[in-house]
Scaffold this motif. Structure first.
Motif, PDB file in Angstrom:
ATOM      1  N   ARG A   1       3.636  12.820 -10.208  1.00 44.99           N
ATOM      2  CA  ARG A   1       2.826  12.041 -11.138  1.00 44.99           C
ATOM      3  C   ARG A   1       3.036  10.539 -10.965  1.00 44.99           C
ATOM      4  NH1 ARG A   1       7.155  13.084 -15.054  1.00 44.99           N
ATOM      5  NH2 ARG A   1       7.308  11.284 -16.407  1.00 44.99           N
ATOM      6  N   SER A   2       2.173   9.786 -11.595  1.00 44.51           N
ATOM      7  CA  SER A   2       2.212   8.328 -11.521  1.00 44.51           C
ATOM      8  C   SER A   2       3.504   7.784 -12.118  1.00 44.51           C
ATOM      9  CB  SER A   2       1.021   7.756 -12.290  1.00 44.51           C
ATOM     10  OG  SER A   2       1.104   6.352 -12.378  1.00 44.51           O
ATOM     11  N   LEU A   3       3.955   6.669 -11.574  1.00 41.31           N
ATOM     12  CA  LEU A   3       5.130   5.976 -12.102  1.00 41.31           C
ATOM     13  C   LEU A   3       4.756   5.001 -13.214  1.00 41.31           C
ATOM     14  CD1 LEU A   3       6.937   5.099  -8.749  1.00 41.31           C
ATOM     15  CD2 LEU A   3       7.308   7.076 -10.234  1.00 41.31           C
ATOM     16  N   ASP A   4       3.454   4.801 -13.419  1.00 41.02           N
ATOM     17  CA  ASP A   4       3.003   3.790 -14.359  1.00 41.02           C
ATOM     18  C   ASP A   4       3.534   4.053 -15.767  1.00 41.02           C
ATOM     19  OD1 ASP A   4       1.414   1.379 -14.644  1.00 41.02           O
ATOM     20  OD2 ASP A   4       0.183   2.576 -16.005  1.00 41.02           O
ATOM     21  N   GLY A   5       4.232   3.066 -16.316  1.00 39.61           N
ATOM     22  CA  GLY A   5       4.765   3.154 -17.659  1.00 39.61           C
ATOM     23  C   GLY A   5       6.113   3.830 -17.780  1.00 39.61           C
TER      24      GLY A   5
ATOM     25  N   GLU B   1       2.117   1.225 -11.720  1.00 40.64           N
ATOM     26  CA  GLU B   1       1.461   1.747 -10.510  1.00 40.64           C
ATOM     27  C   GLU B   1      -0.046   1.721 -10.714  1.00 40.64           C
ATOM     28  OE1 GLU B   1       1.221   5.778  -7.757  1.00 40.64           O
ATOM     29  OE2 GLU B   1       2.740   5.649  -9.311  1.00 40.64           O
ATOM     30  N   GLU B   2      -0.745   1.259  -9.671  1.00 35.20           N
ATOM     31  CA  GLU B   2      -2.199   1.241  -9.704  1.00 35.20           C
ATOM     32  C   GLU B   2      -2.743   1.240  -8.282  1.00 35.20           C
ATOM     33  OE1 GLU B   2      -5.775  -1.714 -11.165  1.00 35.20           O
ATOM     34  OE2 GLU B   2      -3.896  -1.747 -12.264  1.00 35.20           O
ATOM     35  N   ASP B   3      -3.545   2.253  -7.952  1.00 34.49           N
ATOM     36  CA  ASP B   3      -4.240   2.336  -6.669  1.00 34.49           C
ATOM     37  C   ASP B   3      -3.312   2.136  -5.468  1.00 34.49           C
ATOM     38  OD1 ASP B   3      -6.670   2.746  -8.005  1.00 34.49           O
ATOM     39  OD2 ASP B   3      -7.003   0.581  -8.184  1.00 34.49           O
ATOM     40  N   GLY B   4      -2.169   2.809  -5.465  1.00 30.93           N
ATOM     41  CA  GLY B   4      -1.251   2.733  -4.331  1.00 30.93           C
ATOM     42  C   GLY B   4      -0.326   1.534  -4.332  1.00 30.93           C
ATOM     43  N   VAL B   5      -0.430   0.694  -5.349  1.00 31.10           N
ATOM     44  CA  VAL B   5       0.449  -0.474  -5.485  1.00 31.10           C
ATOM     45  C   VAL B   5       1.470  -0.171  -6.583  1.00 31.10           C
ATOM     46  CG1 VAL B   5       0.578  -2.929  -6.076  1.00 31.10           C
ATOM     47  CG2 VAL B   5      -1.363  -2.051  -4.752  1.00 31.10           C
ATOM     48  N   ILE B   6       2.738  -0.480  -6.314  1.00 33.11           N
ATOM     49  CA  ILE B   6       3.782  -0.314  -7.331  1.00 33.11           C
ATOM     50  C   ILE B   6       4.481  -1.650  -7.550  1.00 33.11           C
ATOM     51  CG2 ILE B   6       4.203   2.140  -6.925  1.00 33.11           C
ATOM     52  CD1 ILE B   6       6.900   0.751  -5.520  1.00 33.11           C
TER      53      ILE B   6
ATOM     54  N   GLY C   1       5.574  -3.314  -4.021  1.00 35.88           N
ATOM     55  CA  GLY C   1       5.335  -2.605  -2.777  1.00 35.88           C
ATOM     56  C   GLY C   1       4.192  -1.625  -2.903  1.00 35.88           C
ATOM     57  N   THR C   2       4.253  -0.591  -2.065  1.00 33.87           N
ATOM     58  CA  THR C   2       3.163   0.371  -1.990  1.00 33.87           C
ATOM     59  C   THR C   2       3.684   1.798  -2.118  1.00 33.87           C
ATOM     60  OG1 THR C   2       3.342   0.425   0.414  1.00 33.87           O
ATOM     61  CG2 THR C   2       1.741  -1.123  -0.526  1.00 33.87           C
ATOM     62  N   ARG C   3       2.760   2.690  -2.454  1.00 35.21           N
ATOM     63  CA  ARG C   3       3.058   4.117  -2.516  1.00 35.21           C
ATOM     64  C   ARG C   3       2.052   4.856  -1.652  1.00 35.21           C
ATOM     65  NH1 ARG C   3       3.717   8.019  -7.842  1.00 35.21           N
ATOM     66  NH2 ARG C   3       4.061   9.943  -6.669  1.00 35.21           N
ATOM     67  N   ALA C   4       2.565   5.717  -0.771  1.00 33.93           N
ATOM     68  CA  ALA C   4       1.732   6.604   0.046  1.00 33.93           C
ATOM     69  C   ALA C   4       2.268   8.010  -0.175  1.00 33.93           C
ATOM     70  CB  ALA C   4       1.792   6.208   1.515  1.00 33.93           C
ATOM     71  N   GLY C   5       1.545   8.799  -0.951  1.00 37.12           N
ATOM     72  CA  GLY C   5       2.039  10.130  -1.293  1.00 37.12           C
ATOM     73  C   GLY C   5       3.282  10.015  -2.144  1.00 37.12           C
ATOM     74  N   ASP C   6       4.360  10.615  -1.675  1.00 37.36           N
ATOM     75  CA  ASP C   6       5.612  10.568  -2.427  1.00 37.36           C
ATOM     76  C   ASP C   6       6.596   9.548  -1.868  1.00 37.36           C
ATOM     77  OD1 ASP C   6       4.758  12.412  -4.275  1.00 37.36           O
ATOM     78  OD2 ASP C   6       5.545  14.121  -3.166  1.00 37.36           O
ATOM     79  N   LEU C   7       6.125   8.625  -1.038  1.00 44.09           N
ATOM     80  CA  LEU C   7       7.002   7.594  -0.482  1.00 44.09           C
ATOM     81  C   LEU C   7       6.636   6.217  -1.024  1.00 44.09           C
ATOM     82  CD1 LEU C   7       7.397   8.624   3.263  1.00 44.09           C
ATOM     83  CD2 LEU C   7       9.028   8.927   1.396  1.00 44.09           C
ATOM     84  N   LEU C   8       7.661   5.511  -1.486  1.00 42.67           N
ATOM     85  CA  LEU C   8       7.511   4.125  -1.908  1.00 42.67           C
ATOM     86  C   LEU C   8       8.144   3.228  -0.857  1.00 42.67           C
ATOM     87  CD1 LEU C   8       8.768   4.364  -5.617  1.00 42.67           C
ATOM     88  CD2 LEU C   8       6.484   4.850  -4.728  1.00 42.67           C
ATOM     89  N   ASP C   9       7.541   2.083  -0.616  1.00 48.68           N
ATOM     90  CA  ASP C   9       8.083   1.085   0.310  1.00 48.68           C
ATOM     91  C   ASP C   9       7.940  -0.258  -0.379  1.00 48.68           C
ATOM     92  OD1 ASP C   9       8.581  -0.754   2.381  1.00 48.68           O
ATOM     93  OD2 ASP C   9       7.694   0.563   3.886  1.00 48.68           O
ATOM     94  N   PHE C  10       9.079  -0.876  -0.731  1.00 51.53           N
ATOM     95  CA  PHE C  10       8.983  -2.122  -1.490  1.00 51.53           C
ATOM     96  C   PHE C  10      10.100  -3.103  -1.154  1.00 51.53           C
ATOM     97  CE2 PHE C  10      11.233   0.909  -4.275  1.00 51.53           C
ATOM     98  CZ  PHE C  10      12.381   0.206  -4.597  1.00 51.53           C
ATOM     99  N   ARG C  11       9.857  -4.348  -1.538  1.00 54.47           N
ATOM    100  CA  ARG C  11      10.846  -5.403  -1.451  1.00 54.47           C
ATOM    101  C   ARG C  11      11.290  -5.735  -2.877  1.00 54.47           C
ATOM    102  NH1 ARG C  11       9.625  -4.955   3.335  1.00 54.47           N
ATOM    103  NH2 ARG C  11      10.447  -6.070   5.070  1.00 54.47           N
TER     104      ARG C  11
END
Length: 114
Positions: free
Chosen positions: A3-7, A31-36, A52-62
């Protein structure tokens, strides 16, 4: 996909080294439209941000943070989103500092207020 991480509010399950995030640190995720992105604070961290970004169940961020001693740090993290049996979210993280030496792994889990 989990599920979404938003909130969601997440917290580390264990303390890292002094001056880093720890069990008293809270991350408020968006989280919104692949952006976290998230704001975080607590323990030795006065204020932190990640984006950063989310693709499926992977997050990639600074991330970048200000510590209580006035120092700043920044780095890169890749996380896997896992849904726990009780429905909460866990992030299994592999991170590395970019502003100094060091790398490691950590786990943060969704906090539910009692």
């Amino acid at each position: 996909m989990a599920r979404s991480l938003d909130g969601l509010v997440l917290a580390p399950v264990a303390d890292q080294a002094p001056g880093q995030v720890g069990t008293r640190t809270r991350f408020a995720y968006h989280e919104e439209d692949g952006v976290i992105w998230a704001e975080y604070a607590g323990g030795d961290v006065v204020r932190g941000r990640l984006v950063g970004t989310r693709a499926g169940d992977l997050l990639d961020f600074r991330y970048v943070q200000l510590k209580r001693d006035g120092g700043t740090s920044s780095g890169h993290c890749v996380s896997r989103v896992v849904e726990l049996p009780d429905g909460r979210v866990r992030l299994e993280e592999t991170w590395e500092w970019e502003s100094r030496e060091g790398s490691g792994t950590s786990v943060v889990e969704e906090v539910r207020e009692a």
